[in-house]
Design a protein around this motif. Sequence first.
Motif, PDB file in Angstrom:
ATOM      1  N   HIS A 275     -12.475 -16.539 -28.567  1.00 43.94           N
ATOM      2  CA  HIS A 275     -11.615 -17.993 -28.470  1.00 43.94           C
ATOM      3  C   HIS A 275     -12.168 -19.176 -28.322  1.00 43.94           C
ATOM      4  O   HIS A 275     -11.975 -20.177 -29.224  1.00 43.94           O
ATOM      5  N   VAL A 276     -13.299 -19.383 -28.004  1.00 48.02           N
ATOM      6  CA  VAL A 276     -14.345 -20.528 -27.975  1.00 48.02           C
ATOM      7  C   VAL A 276     -15.002 -20.664 -29.530  1.00 48.02           C
ATOM      8  O   VAL A 276     -14.750 -21.698 -30.027  1.00 48.02           O
ATOM      9  N   VAL A 277     -15.378 -19.624 -30.098  1.00 48.32           N
ATOM     10  CA  VAL A 277     -16.000 -19.886 -31.148  1.00 48.32           C
ATOM     11  C   VAL A 277     -15.291 -20.128 -32.347  1.00 48.32           C
ATOM     12  O   VAL A 277     -15.543 -20.774 -33.162  1.00 48.32           O
ATOM     13  N   GLN A 278     -13.947 -19.759 -32.275  1.00 46.56           N
ATOM     14  CA  GLN A 278     -12.971 -20.152 -33.030  1.00 46.56           C
ATOM     15  C   GLN A 278     -12.963 -21.371 -33.124  1.00 46.56           C
ATOM     16  O   GLN A 278     -12.190 -22.275 -34.145  1.00 46.56           O
ATOM     17  N   GLN A 279     -12.876 -22.260 -32.134  1.00 47.44           N
ATOM     18  CA  GLN A 279     -12.659 -23.785 -32.044  1.00 47.44           C
ATOM     19  C   GLN A 279     -13.878 -24.439 -32.906  1.00 47.44           C
ATOM     20  O   GLN A 279     -13.648 -25.857 -33.014  1.00 47.44           O
ATOM     21  N   ILE A 280     -14.955 -23.822 -32.995  1.00 43.12           N
ATOM     22  CA  ILE A 280     -16.041 -24.433 -33.652  1.00 43.12           C
ATOM     23  C   ILE A 280     -15.677 -25.147 -34.970  1.00 43.12           C
ATOM     24  O   ILE A 280     -15.281 -24.460 -35.896  1.00 43.12           O
ATOM     25  N   PRO A 281     -15.644 -26.480 -35.137  1.00 42.58           N
ATOM     26  CA  PRO A 281     -15.364 -27.052 -36.593  1.00 42.58           C
ATOM     27  C   PRO A 281     -16.209 -26.668 -37.728  1.00 42.58           C
ATOM     28  O   PRO A 281     -17.673 -26.507 -37.302  1.00 42.58           O
ATOM     29  N   LYS A 282     -15.796 -26.745 -38.797  1.00 41.78           N
ATOM     30  CA  LYS A 282     -16.639 -26.544 -39.989  1.00 41.78           C
ATOM     31  C   LYS A 282     -17.625 -27.410 -40.066  1.00 41.78           C
ATOM     32  O   LYS A 282     -17.542 -28.710 -39.822  1.00 41.78           O
ATOM     33  N   GLY A 283     -18.977 -27.180 -40.449  1.00 39.41           N
ATOM     34  CA  GLY A 283     -19.898 -27.890 -40.583  1.00 39.41           C
ATOM     35  C   GLY A 283     -20.904 -28.201 -39.319  1.00 39.41           C
ATOM     36  O   GLY A 283     -21.552 -29.265 -39.073  1.00 39.41           O
TER      37      GLY A 283
END
Length: 115
Positions: free
Chosen positions: A18-26
């Motif tokens: 759930h958290v890792v999915q929120q990491i923005p590109k770049g």
Amino acid sequence: MGSFLLEDSMSFSERVYHVVQQIPKGCVVTYGQVAALIGAPRSARFVGYALHSNPYPGIVPCHRVVFKDGALAPGFAFGGPEEQFRRLSEEGVEFTTHDDGIRRVILERYQWRMG
DNA sequence: CGGCTGACACGAA
DNA sequence: CTTCGTGCCAGCC
């Protein structure tokens, strides 16, 4: 998306995804940072184990999770650290190269901050 | 059903 | 500076 709401019904690994999915590109995040975000600061290593299982290839951007010092995981499941390095470079993430040849993400510039 | 083992981080000696 | 012990999830024999 954009929600960091962690429900009680979520297991440890589900919270990780759930958290890792929120990491923005770049951007990148450390294992310990993910552990802290899900309320388990002592379980940084289990974050890695959960990602190794990675049941959602292409959905959970596990290549954006690195060591505290910016180095890449030695056993990246997609094709080794080389593939992880390529994916991050593709997103514009820059690295420094140690004298020994150890590549590290420039965390000062690319580490994701919640807020 | 029990036990082994695997993408980490950090304080103490 | 380096090395060692501890934390305690989840899938696979």
